[in-house]
Design a protein around this motif. Sequence first.
Motif, mmCIF file in Angstrom:
data_model
loop_
_atom_site.group_PDB
_atom_site.id
_atom_site.type_symbol
_atom_site.label_atom_id
_atom_site.label_comp_id
_atom_site.label_asym_id
_atom_site.label_seq_id
_atom_site.Cartn_x
_atom_site.Cartn_y
_atom_site.Cartn_z
ATOM 1 N N LEU A 139 0.841 -1.193 0.000
ATOM 2 C CA LEU A 139 0.000 0.000 0.000
ATOM 3 C C LEU A 139 0.884 1.253 0.000
ATOM 4 N N CYS A 142 2.090 1.833 -3.464
ATOM 5 C CA CYS A 142 1.037 2.380 -4.336
ATOM 6 C C CYS A 142 0.811 3.853 -4.021
ATOM 7 N N TYR A 143 0.856 4.189 -2.734
ATOM 8 C CA TYR A 143 0.609 5.580 -2.356
ATOM 9 C C TYR A 143 1.743 6.487 -2.832
ATOM 10 N N SER A 146 0.985 7.194 -6.426
ATOM 11 C CA SER A 146 -0.117 8.139 -6.631
ATOM 12 C C SER A 146 0.272 9.556 -6.216
ATOM 13 N N ASN A 481 -8.597 1.821 1.113
ATOM 14 C CA ASN A 481 -7.364 1.594 0.358
ATOM 15 C C ASN A 481 -7.617 1.630 -1.147
ATOM 16 N N VAL A 483 -5.266 0.830 -5.133
ATOM 17 C CA VAL A 483 -4.035 0.309 -5.753
ATOM 18 C C VAL A 483 -3.750 1.107 -7.022
ATOM 19 N N THR A 484 -2.481 1.131 -7.426
ATOM 20 C CA THR A 484 -2.166 1.934 -8.606
ATOM 21 C C THR A 484 -2.470 1.174 -9.903
ATOM 22 N N THR A 673 -6.042 -5.675 -0.424
ATOM 23 C CA THR A 673 -5.810 -4.891 -1.642
ATOM 24 C C THR A 673 -5.665 -5.834 -2.825
ATOM 25 N N SER A 810 -5.551 3.973 -6.148
ATOM 26 C CA SER A 810 -4.867 4.654 -5.037
ATOM 27 C C SER A 810 -4.875 6.170 -5.267
ATOM 28 N N SER A 813 -7.717 7.269 -3.215
ATOM 29 C CA SER A 813 -7.370 7.256 -1.781
ATOM 30 C C SER A 813 -6.524 8.474 -1.439
#
Length: 839
Positions: A139, A142-143, A146, A481, A483-484, A673, A810, A813
């Motif tokens: 995660l 992915c963050y 993003s 959550n 995801v990219t 996820t 993501s 998110s």
Amino acid sequence: NPPITVPLDECPIIIEDDRTGLSIETIRRALLDNLYYVQGKTPQTATKNDFYMALAYTVRDRLLKRWLSTQLTYRKTPVKTVSYLSAEFLLGPHLINNLISLNLYDPFKKAIEESGLNFQELVDQEEEPGLGNGGLGRLAACYMDSLATLEIPAIGYGIRYEFGIFDQEIKDGWQVEITDKWLQYGNPWEIARPEFAQLVKFGGYTESYYDQDHIYRVRWVPRYTVNGIPYDTPILGYRVNTANTLRLWKAEASESFNFERFNVGDYYGAVRDKVACETISKVLYPNDEQIQGKELRLEQQFFFVSCSLQDMIRIHLNKNASLDNFHEMWSIQLNDTHPAIGVAELMRLLLDENNYDWDTAWNITKNTFAYTNHTLLPEALEKWPLNIFGRMLPRHLEIIYAINHRFLDEVRIHYPNDVSKLACLSIIDETGEKYVRMAHLACVGSFAINGVAALHTELLKSDVLRDFYELYPEKFSNKTNGVTPRRWMVLSNPRMSFTICEKIGDSWIKNLDDLRQLEGYAEDGGFRNYWQQIKKEVKQDLANYIQAKLDIKVDPHSLFDVQVKRIHEYKRQHLNVLNIVTLYNRIKNNPNLDVTPRTFIFGGKAAPGYFMAKLIIKLINSVADVVNNDPVICDRIKVIFLPDYNVTFGQRVYPAADISEQISTAGKEASGTGNMKFSLNGALTIGTLDGANVEIRESVGAENFFLFGLTTEEVYAIRANRYTPRDYYNSDEELKAVLDLISTGFFSHGDPNLFRPIVDNLLYSDPYMLLADYRSYVDAQDAVGCAYRDQDHWGRMSILNVARMGKFSSDRSIKDYCNDIWKTKPFAIDVPEYMQSQA
Ligand code: CGF
């Protein structure tokens, strides 16, 4: 060497061209240049890895301009920065991801092929940085993707573990752990920045004194110090100039050598301390959802948090006159409680090292931190025995006591007649042996607290953090959550991505809600057919991989039923096994039974010390052995355990799945996820109402989701009335037959003892309620089998799953975090003219 006196723009070396040029010819030349000048090899002597390294440097050269411009811009602009503190970043391989972000995939592939090299072979050389256990670390990765894509000023801070998550081999059906030497051939994606090293103190004692203004102060006299050396990795945004930084800290001894000891002949003693210090960043703890309470783990946490906070202060003071506005310029997200010690460390830095008074320091601190909780499992909530904590961090313990003292005063005023609240809320657990409760420290020291899926947040509010919710309702929010789509669709499933782009363009890659436009195509029979055809091709790729890896033939026309994730009892891989054995029994009892051919695919690592999880792996492999080789089954069901599940392997497996197994006991999986990655790749879900499954089902439509099992309320209610799993065993013939077969030793060469711990656990305790959910699961699996026979309808459901998953990007998110918690805005990066080229 004589210094270079030629001004850069008159310099005969064609830097601009060979470092940044994009023609196929230039890329080919640059590759050879890096091979020669960086790797020190000629094409005649180079290994595959040398070529990979040269390729990686050639790509890196082409991203540096963005990275340096981003740093330059942040340095001179007063932008609010997000600091993402995480003990884990499970990044996965960089090469293709960076090529996609830079829009350079095609020219690079062509250049490599025209050089007579095999592009895929070079790509496969990359060792993925496995600096995480599972969902939480992935995660964070992915963050980071993003944040950069959305052009948010951000920096990720973590630990540069020398050994990441172990490599898994399967020997005789058992998991064997092998060290992950991901750095052994070098890491072309990182740059060390020893000039920004930070010193971290440990142990010792504190002493008070009066400063020159006669103000009472405390100083910490440590027993030893450790140096943190930052290693920076660029995180590119997708098709934007922003390239943020992931800064990972490596521990080094502050003194390389103890000369006193050396001189008296104690050669080993002379380096002992150095070795001990460097252990801090040696290895990732391989436990997901289980705390170990090991001192080294606390050392790791404090080490990277202290380095990171000192680094932020350094950066801040480069641009600001004081730390007064620190909280206005930084939002620090605590990824779970692993970095929660940051609350006490920022207080210490402000009080002891920057001479702030308590109230000002506390105001800055509690307006800087925000805390994400990732788990409902009580065994995963971190707490540190007071004696360990106080020995390692004496000053922090004092500060935590002082925070707690003031906090409990506040609680007393809030609940004048309820002393029980004090014990429940206290940062120090005094119910038995004393502990520091890290979640409590995080809740008290943060301005925002969030869960990672709607259900999870509700359960935090009503259960795990109920008392904090009662006290600070305004701090709580949900951030589901995501995801990219760049890695989990474009990179891993180019066939499907290309097909989508042909129909609706490519805007969805940055605005995943645009996938909605696919909905109309779900009604187009020709497209459904084409969609299924593509899925078949992707499944064929996985089948080829399985054949090559395991020498097992699987039929790409069979239903690919996939469960890949950490092995844990709450995730219930063994429930999946119970269904497989049920099918097996049915075919054995009726060899002509018309069943939908299925390939059950498992993957995942068990924590090395987690006996039951390891036994579940053995059970899967033992059942596979019998089922795959029984002539009566005749290939109608196949069971595969693919070893060493990691990001690279995930990229292969998500796109090939027809059914995604999301079968945790309701109320146990915070979000998940993997469930999102499967659905975004057109798999349908069989799942419980747990974690983000609930929201996925709402989004894709109940008719496109196979639901089973107890709800959270039902789980609680059955538990409250004393759950007796044996009743389910006694009343369900098929269940009884399955457990009896395992008990007799049928899958363990006649040994009735091997799987007894699993069977006994299910019959006499069953904490994750497999037996209660068994019937409903098996029925739902039957419905899956039937539905798969109507390929046309299945294709429709699959397209609708993809079309309706936009929410789970993501990017969404991160926008939610930015708007509701961090209050940060995008800041576009211009590439300065002197850095510009075609790239
Ligand atoms: O975090 C997890 C995962 N195991 O890392 N938790 N932790 N700790 C949860 O169990 C998942 O449900 C969640 O999706 C993930 C990221 O939030």
